[in-house]
Write a protein that holds these residues in place. Structure first.
Motif, PDB file in Angstrom:
ATOM      1  N   CYS A 161       0.845  -1.198   0.000  1.00 57.94           N
ATOM      2  CA  CYS A 161       0.000   0.000   0.000  1.00 57.94           C
ATOM      3  C   CYS A 161       0.879   1.246   0.000  1.00 57.94           C
ATOM      4  O   CYS A 161       1.881   1.318   0.724  1.00 57.94           O
ATOM      5  CB  CYS A 161      -0.891  -0.023   1.236  1.00 57.94           C
ATOM      6  SG  CYS A 161      -1.945   1.435   1.415  1.00 57.94           S
ATOM      7  N   HIS A 204       0.224   4.044   1.221  1.00 57.73           N
ATOM      8  CA  HIS A 204       0.100   4.857   2.436  1.00 57.73           C
ATOM      9  C   HIS A 204       1.261   4.553   3.380  1.00 57.73           C
ATOM     10  O   HIS A 204       2.170   5.347   3.523  1.00 57.73           O
ATOM     11  CB  HIS A 204      -1.262   4.603   3.096  1.00 57.73           C
ATOM     12  CG  HIS A 204      -1.477   5.382   4.352  1.00 57.73           C
ATOM     13  ND1 HIS A 204      -2.132   4.855   5.444  1.00 57.73           N
ATOM     14  CD2 HIS A 204      -1.096   6.637   4.691  1.00 57.73           C
ATOM     15  CE1 HIS A 204      -2.163   5.772   6.400  1.00 57.73           C
ATOM     16  NE2 HIS A 204      -1.550   6.864   5.973  1.00 57.73           N
ATOM     17  N   ARG A 205       1.235   3.378   3.983  1.00 59.17           N
ATOM     18  CA  ARG A 205       2.329   3.025   4.891  1.00 59.17           C
ATOM     19  C   ARG A 205       2.785   1.584   4.727  1.00 59.17           C
ATOM     20  O   ARG A 205       3.315   0.984   5.658  1.00 59.17           O
ATOM     21  CB  ARG A 205       1.926   3.284   6.336  1.00 59.17           C
ATOM     22  CG  ARG A 205       1.739   4.762   6.614  1.00 59.17           C
ATOM     23  CD  ARG A 205       1.848   5.099   8.053  1.00 59.17           C
ATOM     24  NE  ARG A 205       1.643   6.515   8.262  1.00 59.17           N
ATOM     25  CZ  ARG A 205       1.252   7.048   9.405  1.00 59.17           C
ATOM     26  NH1 ARG A 205       1.012   6.273  10.446  1.00 59.17           N
ATOM     27  NH2 ARG A 205       1.101   8.340   9.523  1.00 59.17           N
ATOM     28  N   GLY A 206       2.501   1.027   3.569  1.00 64.06           N
ATOM     29  CA  GLY A 206       3.080  -0.277   3.264  1.00 64.06           C
ATOM     30  C   GLY A 206       2.255  -1.479   3.668  1.00 64.06           C
ATOM     31  O   GLY A 206       2.785  -2.591   3.758  1.00 64.06           O
ATOM     32  N   GLY A 207       0.969  -1.286   3.917  1.00 59.94           N
ATOM     33  CA  GLY A 207       0.119  -2.420   4.281  1.00 59.94           C
ATOM     34  C   GLY A 207       0.059  -3.467   3.175  1.00 59.94           C
ATOM     35  O   GLY A 207       0.237  -3.150   1.997  1.00 59.94           O
ATOM     36  N   CYS A 213      -7.189  -1.899   2.005  1.00 59.02           N
ATOM     37  CA  CYS A 213      -5.958  -2.160   2.750  1.00 59.02           C
ATOM     38  C   CYS A 213      -6.301  -2.539   4.190  1.00 59.02           C
ATOM     39  O   CYS A 213      -7.098  -1.847   4.848  1.00 59.02           O
ATOM     40  CB  CYS A 213      -5.058  -0.924   2.729  1.00 59.02           C
ATOM     41  SG  CYS A 213      -3.538  -1.153   3.689  1.00 59.02           S
ATOM     42  N   TRP A 231      -4.675  -2.244   6.848  1.00 61.70           N
ATOM     43  CA  TRP A 231      -4.105  -1.426   7.921  1.00 61.70           C
ATOM     44  C   TRP A 231      -4.939  -0.184   8.227  1.00 61.70           C
ATOM     45  O   TRP A 231      -5.273   0.074   9.367  1.00 61.70           O
ATOM     46  CB  TRP A 231      -2.654  -1.042   7.602  1.00 61.70           C
ATOM     47  CG  TRP A 231      -1.701  -2.185   7.789  1.00 61.70           C
ATOM     48  CD1 TRP A 231      -2.023  -3.488   8.073  1.00 61.70           C
ATOM     49  CD2 TRP A 231      -0.272  -2.140   7.707  1.00 61.70           C
ATOM     50  NE1 TRP A 231      -0.885  -4.245   8.153  1.00 61.70           N
ATOM     51  CE2 TRP A 231       0.202  -3.446   7.945  1.00 61.70           C
ATOM     52  CE3 TRP A 231       0.632  -1.128   7.429  1.00 61.70           C
ATOM     53  CZ2 TRP A 231       1.559  -3.755   7.935  1.00 61.70           C
ATOM     54  CZ3 TRP A 231       1.983  -1.431   7.418  1.00 61.70           C
ATOM     55  CH2 TRP A 231       2.437  -2.739   7.673  1.00 61.70           C
ATOM     56  N   HIS A 232      -5.279   0.626   7.210  1.00 60.28           N
ATOM     57  CA  HIS A 232      -6.015   1.871   7.489  1.00 60.28           C
ATOM     58  C   HIS A 232      -7.171   2.105   6.528  1.00 60.28           C
ATOM     59  O   HIS A 232      -7.751   3.181   6.516  1.00 60.28           O
ATOM     60  CB  HIS A 232      -5.081   3.083   7.449  1.00 60.28           C
ATOM     61  CG  HIS A 232      -3.806   2.917   8.218  1.00 60.28           C
ATOM     62  ND1 HIS A 232      -2.603   2.617   7.609  1.00 60.28           N
ATOM     63  CD2 HIS A 232      -3.565   2.957   9.547  1.00 60.28           C
ATOM     64  CE1 HIS A 232      -1.650   2.501   8.538  1.00 60.28           C
ATOM     65  NE2 HIS A 232      -2.207   2.693   9.716  1.00 60.28           N
ATOM     66  N   GLY A 233      -7.473   1.142   5.698  1.00 63.35           N
ATOM     67  CA  GLY A 233      -8.707   1.210   4.925  1.00 63.35           C
ATOM     68  C   GLY A 233      -8.670   1.913   3.588  1.00 63.35           C
ATOM     69  O   GLY A 233      -9.732   2.145   3.009  1.00 63.35           O
ATOM     70  N   TRP A 234      -7.513   2.282   3.072  1.00 68.55           N
ATOM     71  CA  TRP A 234      -7.496   2.838   1.719  1.00 68.55           C
ATOM     72  C   TRP A 234      -7.967   1.767   0.746  1.00 68.55           C
ATOM     73  O   TRP A 234      -7.675   0.580   0.912  1.00 68.55           O
ATOM     74  CB  TRP A 234      -6.095   3.304   1.339  1.00 68.55           C
ATOM     75  CG  TRP A 234      -5.668   4.567   2.026  1.00 68.55           C
ATOM     76  CD1 TRP A 234      -6.205   5.129   3.140  1.00 68.55           C
ATOM     77  CD2 TRP A 234      -4.591   5.427   1.628  1.00 68.55           C
ATOM     78  NE1 TRP A 234      -5.524   6.272   3.473  1.00 68.55           N
ATOM     79  CE2 TRP A 234      -4.529   6.481   2.564  1.00 68.55           C
ATOM     80  CE3 TRP A 234      -3.662   5.394   0.595  1.00 68.55           C
ATOM     81  CZ2 TRP A 234      -3.583   7.496   2.471  1.00 68.55           C
ATOM     82  CZ3 TRP A 234      -2.717   6.410   0.507  1.00 68.55           C
ATOM     83  CH2 TRP A 234      -2.690   7.459   1.431  1.00 68.55           C
TER      84      TRP A 234
HETATM   85  S1  FES Z   1      -1.002   1.231   5.009  1.00 74.36           S
HETATM   86 FE1  FES Z   1      -2.658   0.973   3.637  1.00 74.36          FE
HETATM   87  S2  FES Z   1      -4.141   2.385   4.290  1.00 74.36           S
HETATM   88 FE2  FES Z   1      -2.439   2.719   5.608  1.00 74.36          FE
END
Ligand code: FES
Length: 101
Positions: free
Chosen positions: A44, A46-49, A63, A65-68
């Motif tokens: 991902c 965002h932060r690698g999820g 994702c 981890w945080h839902g993107w």
């Molecule tokens: S790591 Fe994917 S939404 Fe944050």
């Protein structure tokens, strides 16, 4: 040069699910949408999820981890279509899903 390599058995990824696979030095997320397989970068933006472990609804993966959310057909992220993960061609060969990456 990119070439098709086996990523998984088709039977390993039932319809409506995805899986993270290691192909060389890349992590690729492979998804089965009603019998059609798609492959995108697993990481991902965002932060690698791990997108291959996200929930798949239709063509959209969330994702874990945080839902993107991403469209597995294009790699586009829903909040900003200019932001995307790479996507890769797939094909079925002898019961395997092959990915060109
Ligand atoms: S790591 Fe994917 S939404 Fe944050």
């Amino acid at each position: 040069m990119a070439e098709f390599v086996s990523a998984a058995k088709t039977s390993d990824i039932p319809p409506g699910q995805g899986k993270t696979v290691d192909l060389g030095d890349k992590k690729i997320a492979v998804f089965n949408v009603e019998g059609t397989f798609y492959a995108v970068d697993d990481t991902c933006i965002h932060r690698g999820g791990p997108l291959g472990q996200g929930e798949l609804e239709g063509h959209m993966v969330t994702c874990p981890w945080h839902g993107w959310k991403y469209d597995v057909r294009t790699g586009e992220m829903t909040l900003n279509a200019a932001a995307r993960v790479s996507c890769y061609p797939t094909r079925i060969e002898g019961g395997d899903v092959e990915v060109c990456c």
